[in-house]
Design an enzyme around this catalytic site. Structure first.
Site, PDB file in Angstrom:
ATOM      1  N   SER A 112     -11.950  -4.988  22.207  1.00 36.88           N
ATOM      2  CA  SER A 112     -11.019  -5.895  22.901  1.00 36.88           C
ATOM      3  C   SER A 112      -9.710  -5.197  23.250  1.00 36.88           C
ATOM      4  O   SER A 112      -9.232  -5.292  24.387  1.00 36.88           O
ATOM      5  CB  SER A 112     -10.769  -7.166  22.084  1.00 36.88           C
ATOM      6  OG  SER A 112     -10.426  -6.858  20.751  1.00 36.88           O
ATOM      7  N   HIS A 115     -18.798  -7.279  18.008  1.00 36.96           N
ATOM      8  CA  HIS A 115     -17.331  -7.298  17.856  1.00 36.96           C
ATOM      9  C   HIS A 115     -16.936  -8.684  17.306  1.00 36.96           C
ATOM     10  O   HIS A 115     -17.438  -9.097  16.264  1.00 36.96           O
ATOM     11  CB  HIS A 115     -16.701  -6.960  19.213  1.00 36.96           C
ATOM     12  CG  HIS A 115     -15.219  -6.713  19.192  1.00 36.96           C
ATOM     13  ND1 HIS A 115     -14.520  -6.378  18.073  1.00 36.96           N
ATOM     14  CD2 HIS A 115     -14.283  -6.755  20.194  1.00 36.96           C
ATOM     15  CE1 HIS A 115     -13.232  -6.212  18.362  1.00 36.96           C
ATOM     16  NE2 HIS A 115     -13.065  -6.449  19.651  1.00 36.96           N
ATOM     17  N   HIS A 158     -18.836  -0.854  10.113  1.00 35.49           N
ATOM     18  CA  HIS A 158     -17.671  -0.699  10.986  1.00 35.49           C
ATOM     19  C   HIS A 158     -17.727   0.653  11.685  1.00 35.49           C
ATOM     20  O   HIS A 158     -18.258   1.625  11.135  1.00 35.49           O
ATOM     21  CB  HIS A 158     -16.359  -0.816  10.201  1.00 35.49           C
ATOM     22  CG  HIS A 158     -15.201  -1.164  11.066  1.00 35.49           C
ATOM     23  ND1 HIS A 158     -14.441  -0.219  11.706  1.00 35.49           N
ATOM     24  CD2 HIS A 158     -14.696  -2.372  11.447  1.00 35.49           C
ATOM     25  CE1 HIS A 158     -13.513  -0.832  12.430  1.00 35.49           C
ATOM     26  NE2 HIS A 158     -13.648  -2.137  12.295  1.00 35.49           N
ATOM     27  N   ARG A 202      -8.653  -6.663   5.279  1.00 36.83           N
ATOM     28  CA  ARG A 202      -8.549  -8.020   5.822  1.00 36.83           C
ATOM     29  C   ARG A 202      -9.545  -8.944   5.110  1.00 36.83           C
ATOM     30  O   ARG A 202      -9.291 -10.134   4.923  1.00 36.83           O
ATOM     31  CB  ARG A 202      -8.802  -8.010   7.341  1.00 36.83           C
ATOM     32  CG  ARG A 202      -7.807  -7.153   8.103  1.00 36.83           C
ATOM     33  CD  ARG A 202      -8.185  -7.020   9.573  1.00 36.83           C
ATOM     34  NE  ARG A 202      -9.467  -6.334   9.754  1.00 36.83           N
ATOM     35  CZ  ARG A 202     -10.042  -6.123  10.931  1.00 36.83           C
ATOM     36  NH1 ARG A 202      -9.459  -6.560  12.040  1.00 36.83           N
ATOM     37  NH2 ARG A 202     -11.194  -5.477  11.013  1.00 36.83           N
ATOM     38  N   ASP A 250     -14.877 -10.124   9.447  1.00 40.17           N
ATOM     39  CA  ASP A 250     -15.681 -11.276   9.853  1.00 40.17           C
ATOM     40  C   ASP A 250     -16.583 -11.805   8.744  1.00 40.17           C
ATOM     41  O   ASP A 250     -17.074 -12.920   8.828  1.00 40.17           O
ATOM     42  CB  ASP A 250     -16.542 -10.905  11.071  1.00 40.17           C
ATOM     43  CG  ASP A 250     -15.689 -10.512  12.250  1.00 40.17           C
ATOM     44  OD1 ASP A 250     -14.675 -11.178  12.489  1.00 40.17           O
ATOM     45  OD2 ASP A 250     -16.031  -9.522  12.931  1.00 40.17           O
TER      46      ASP A 250
HETATM   47  N1  NMX Z   1     -26.692  -4.232   9.663  1.00 38.35           N
HETATM   48  C1  NMX Z   1     -27.755  -3.528  10.062  1.00 38.35           C
HETATM   49  N2  NMX Z   1     -27.685  -2.302  10.611  1.00 38.35           N
HETATM   50  C2  NMX Z   1     -26.449  -1.776  10.726  1.00 38.35           C
HETATM   51  C3  NMX Z   1     -25.297  -2.432  10.305  1.00 38.35           C
HETATM   52  C4  NMX Z   1     -25.454  -3.728   9.762  1.00 38.35           C
HETATM   53  N3  NMX Z   1     -24.418  -4.456   9.386  1.00 38.35           N
HETATM   54  N4  NMX Z   1     -24.231  -1.633  10.542  1.00 38.35           N
HETATM   55  C5  NMX Z   1     -24.708  -0.501  11.115  1.00 38.35           C
HETATM   56  N5  NMX Z   1     -26.039  -0.603  11.221  1.00 38.35           N
HETATM   57  C6  NMX Z   1     -26.944   0.369  11.843  1.00 38.35           C
HETATM   58  C7  NMX Z   1     -26.589   0.590  13.298  1.00 38.35           C
HETATM   59  O1  NMX Z   1     -27.102  -0.462  14.104  1.00 38.35           O
HETATM   60  C8  NMX Z   1     -27.175   1.937  13.563  1.00 38.35           C
HETATM   61  O2  NMX Z   1     -28.571   1.769  13.692  1.00 38.35           O
HETATM   62  P1  NMX Z   1     -29.437   2.676  14.715  1.00 38.35           P
HETATM   63  O3  NMX Z   1     -29.225   4.097  14.254  1.00 38.35           O
HETATM   64  O4  NMX Z   1     -30.818   2.155  14.531  1.00 38.35           O
HETATM   65  O5  NMX Z   1     -28.869   2.416  16.074  1.00 38.35           O
HETATM   66  C9  NMX Z   1     -26.939   2.665  12.241  1.00 38.35           C
HETATM   67  O6  NMX Z   1     -26.781   1.638  11.245  1.00 38.35           O
HETATM   68  C10 NMX Z   1     -25.701   3.550  12.223  1.00 38.35           C
HETATM   69  O7  NMX Z   1     -24.600   2.766  12.612  1.00 38.35           O
HETATM   70  P2  NMX Z   1     -23.117   3.108  12.115  1.00 38.35           P
HETATM   71  O8  NMX Z   1     -22.774   4.453  12.660  1.00 38.35           O
HETATM   72  O9  NMX Z   1     -23.025   2.905  10.652  1.00 38.35           O
HETATM   73  O10 NMX Z   1     -22.250   1.955  12.789  1.00 38.35           O
HETATM   74  P3  NMX Z   1     -21.692   1.867  14.277  1.00 38.35           P
HETATM   75  O11 NMX Z   1     -20.351   2.504  14.303  1.00 38.35           O
HETATM   76  O12 NMX Z   1     -22.687   2.338  15.278  1.00 38.35           O
HETATM   77  O13 NMX Z   1     -21.561   0.284  14.464  1.00 38.35           O
HETATM   78  C11 NMX Z   1     -20.910  -1.926  13.974  1.00 38.35           C
HETATM   79  C12 NMX Z   1     -20.504  -0.462  13.902  1.00 38.35           C
HETATM   80  C13 NMX Z   1     -19.740  -2.783  13.529  1.00 38.35           C
HETATM   81  C14 NMX Z   1     -21.275  -2.280  15.410  1.00 38.35           C
HETATM   82  C15 NMX Z   1     -22.129  -2.152  13.056  1.00 38.35           C
HETATM   83  O14 NMX Z   1     -21.792  -1.831  11.724  1.00 38.35           O
HETATM   84  C16 NMX Z   1     -22.690  -3.555  13.123  1.00 38.35           C
HETATM   85  O15 NMX Z   1     -23.486  -3.847  14.016  1.00 38.35           O
HETATM   86  N6  NMX Z   1     -22.272  -4.474  12.175  1.00 38.35           N
HETATM   87  C17 NMX Z   1     -22.675  -5.849  12.222  1.00 38.35           C
HETATM   88  C18 NMX Z   1     -21.884  -6.620  13.272  1.00 38.35           C
HETATM   89  C19 NMX Z   1     -20.455  -6.806  12.826  1.00 38.35           C
HETATM   90  O16 NMX Z   1     -20.150  -7.178  11.714  1.00 38.35           O
HETATM   91  N7  NMX Z   1     -19.528  -6.577  13.753  1.00 38.35           N
HETATM   92  C20 NMX Z   1     -18.113  -6.878  13.503  1.00 38.35           C
HETATM   93  C21 NMX Z   1     -17.195  -5.647  13.483  1.00 38.35           C
HETATM   94  C22 NMX Z   1     -15.783  -6.079  13.207  1.00 38.35           C
HETATM   95  N8  NMX Z   1     -15.226  -6.862  14.311  1.00 38.35           N
HETATM   96  O17 NMX Z   1     -14.656  -7.866  14.115  1.00 38.35           O
HETATM   97  O18 NMX Z   1     -15.302  -6.460  15.472  1.00 38.35           O
HETATM   98  C1  MLT Z   2     -11.420  -5.271  15.163  1.00 38.08           C
HETATM   99  O1  MLT Z   2     -10.659  -5.960  14.488  1.00 38.08           O
HETATM  100  O2  MLT Z   2     -11.148  -4.996  16.354  1.00 38.08           O
HETATM  101  C2  MLT Z   2     -12.719  -4.844  14.579  1.00 38.08           C
HETATM  102  O3  MLT Z   2     -12.635  -4.574  13.215  1.00 38.08           O
HETATM  103  C3  MLT Z   2     -13.473  -3.815  15.371  1.00 38.08           C
HETATM  104  C4  MLT Z   2     -12.929  -2.427  15.436  1.00 38.08           C
HETATM  105  O4  MLT Z   2     -11.896  -2.092  14.887  1.00 38.08           O
HETATM  106  O5  MLT Z   2     -13.633  -1.617  16.084  1.00 38.08           O
END
Ligand code: NMX
Ligand code: MLT
Length: 461
Positions: free
Chosen positions: A261, A291, A338, A347, A393
């Site tokens: 964002s 996100h 993350h 947080r 979250d």
């Molecule tokens: N559950 C399942 N798989 C996960 C998760 C999770 N919570 N977190 C990471 N992975 C997987 C990811 O999809 C990736 O899989 P693949 O290699 O098959 O593509 C692998 O683990 C490596 O990912 P990372 O490097 O650890 O994480 P990345 O930086 O790519 O992604 C997020 C970060 C936040 C997108 C990821 O952790 C996620 O999808 N979390 C769940 C959604 C979430 O909570 N998002 C909110 C973030 C905070 N916000 O408010 O924005």
């Molecule tokens: C945020 O607050 O924007 C989330 O934790 C996602 C991020 O920092 O990438």
């Protein structure tokens, strides 16, 4: 493209006026002028110093770990979490001014801190609160535009539609149309930023009341602080909910410049799209489940688990199995992981502290804590998830459910109202510092192959 870093104060705006908000604006101008001079100096001496090397893998990994944006208002440490102008979340909760008898910071104070770079006094925060209240008028066409959407439209869709309709009010767009000098861009951007922060809670509350409260009128009270007035417009008057809203709107305000964002607002703003257009773009990014939409997904995931298991307090063993089932189905566990953080999000911890103080026996909140104990081991065991710990979250929804706000599709709108503070403060800085159009270079896979074949080590791609 070279950095110009020159800004002008508009004397006609400032001269002869003794308005307290103008004092804050003058202070911002002085800080920005000084920062612009420092950056100019820094670039003269170190403009060609390489920052870091980018690997081929990073090109395919969503630019993870590439430092490429300057954002002055907050910085994310992978282990310590977010720092706003150097202050951590626990420090903000201690040091920022509070409402009378309040225990949580006033988010207006965080806006001041991000904007000016100094902790505000109680009086500074009062000035901002009053300014926001005085700028909160919403033109009728905004509500009519939202009303044109079907009731089943997602709250984020309705919220963004309202913001887009509000773009008619942009002072920057008008000034640009009238031929404003580029050195003065920062001034109407500043005005739009404050106006937008004043108005977004009204749009958000309108969406909530339209969708979930049979169109109840916005019962606003302009004598209240920004968060308390927002809570009241949503129909909540419990003093503890007001405290939660102040905490919520403080901790979600910013997360350095690279999150989807904040980065989107920055990118779109770099085209000189006004704050309304830029903020709406950022909110569309926030509406993605990886996100900001993750906050609704967490509560949905917990409600579904409770329903499947027939209990409102699943055991840790049941949570472990449910988590494994989620992963086996090829889905993410919402609220965990993350892109930058490598420890439990402070947080999350701040909200956990709040829960322990105000609702330690709530089963939904206890379930969030049981998930916290059970899930990281399961995620860690996959061997591929870089951060198995909870993010912001994972906790926020349960606190809202406790107070009766169960309409989880609305949660991302609350996140968006808070995020307005950070991205608008950052936008003021970006225009004041004269940052140029953001336009990185892309490449094709064939281009990479050709570069490698030509001997990559001989130079940059
Ligand atoms: N559950 C399942 N798989 C996960 C998760 C999770 N919570 N977190 C990471 N992975 C997987 C990811 O999809 C990736 O899989 P693949 O290699 O098959 O593509 C692998 O683990 C490596 O990912 P990372 O490097 O650890 O994480 P990345 O930086 O790519 O992604 C997020 C970060 C936040 C997108 C990821 O952790 C996620 O999808 N979390 C769940 C959604 C979430 O909570 N998002 C909110 C973030 C905070 N916000 O408010 O924005
Ligand atoms: C945020 O607050 O924007 C989330 O934790 C996602 C991020 O920092 O990438």
């Amino acid at each position: 493209m070279c950095y110009s870093g020159i800004i002008n104060i508009k004397s006609k705006e400032f001269d002869g006026k003794n308005d307290k908000m103008i004092e804050i604006k003058k202070k911002f101008y002085a800080k920005a002028e000084q920062a612009a001079a420092e950056i100019k100096d820094l670039l003269k001496t170190n403009g060609q110093t390489p920052v870091e090397m980018v690997t081929v893998s990073q090109l395919y990994q969503g630019m993870r770990g590439i430092t490429s944006i300057v954002s002055e208002v907050s910085l994310l440490d992978p282990l310590e979490g977010i720092k706003f102008r150097g202050y951590t979340i626990p420090e903000l909760r201690e040091k920022l001014p509070k409402a009378d008898q309040g225990s949580e910071p006033l988010p207006e104070g965080l806006f001041y801190l991000m904007l000016i770079g100094e902790l505000p006094t109680q009086e500074d925060v009062k000035v901002i609160s009053e300014q926001l209240a005085s700028r909160s008028e919403i033109p009728e066409h905004v509500y009519k535009t939202i009303d044109a959407l079907p009731m089943h439209a997602h709250p984020m869709t309705q919220f963004v539609t309202g913001i887009m309709a509000l773009q008619t009010e942009s002072k920057f767009a008008k000034a640009y149309g009238a031929g404003i000098n580029k050195k003065e861009y920062w001034d109407p951007i500043f005005e739009d930023a404050v106006d937008l922060i004043a108005k977004v809670p009204y749009i958000a509350a309108y969406v909530y009341n339209r969708k979930y409260r049979n169109g109840a009128p916005l019962n606003s009270d302009k004598s209240l602080d920004w968060a308390a007035n927002f809570a009241q417009m949503l129909g909540y008057s419990d003093p503890d909910f007001l405290k939660l809203m102040r905490l919520y709107l403080t901790i979600h305000a910013d997360h350095e410049g690279g999150n989807v964002s904040a980065h989107t607002v920055h990118l779109v703003g770099s085209a000189l799209s006004d704050p309304y257009l830029s903020f709406a773009a950022g909110m569309n990014g926030l509406a993605g489940p990886l996100h900001g939409l993750a906050n609704q997904e967490v509560v949905k995931w917990i409600f579904e688990m409770q329903e499947k298991l027939g209990t409102d307090l699943p055991t840790k063993e049941q949570i472990v199995q449910y988590t494994k089932d989620t992963l086996a189905a090829g889905k993410v566990v919402p609220g965990y992981g993350h892109g930058v953080l490598r420890r439990t999000d402070p947080r999350f911890l701040a909200q956990m502290e709040f829960g322990k103080e105000y609702m330690p026996d709530d089963h939904m909140v206890q379930t969030v804590w049981n998930i916290f104990e059970a899930v990281p081991d399961v995620l860690g065991a996959t061997g591929k998830i870089k951060n198995p710990w909870p993010n912001v979250d994972a906790h926020s929804g349960a606190l809202l459910v406790h107070f009766g706000m169960k309409e989880y599709e609305f949660y991302t709108v609350l996140f968006g109202v808070s995020r307005a503070l950070g991205v608008m403060a950052n936008m003021c800085w970006s225009r004041a510092l004269g940052f140029p159009l953001e336009r990185p270079k892309s490449i094709t896979t064939n281009g990479i192959k050709e570069w490698l074949a030509a001997g990559a080590e001989q130079g940059a791609i």
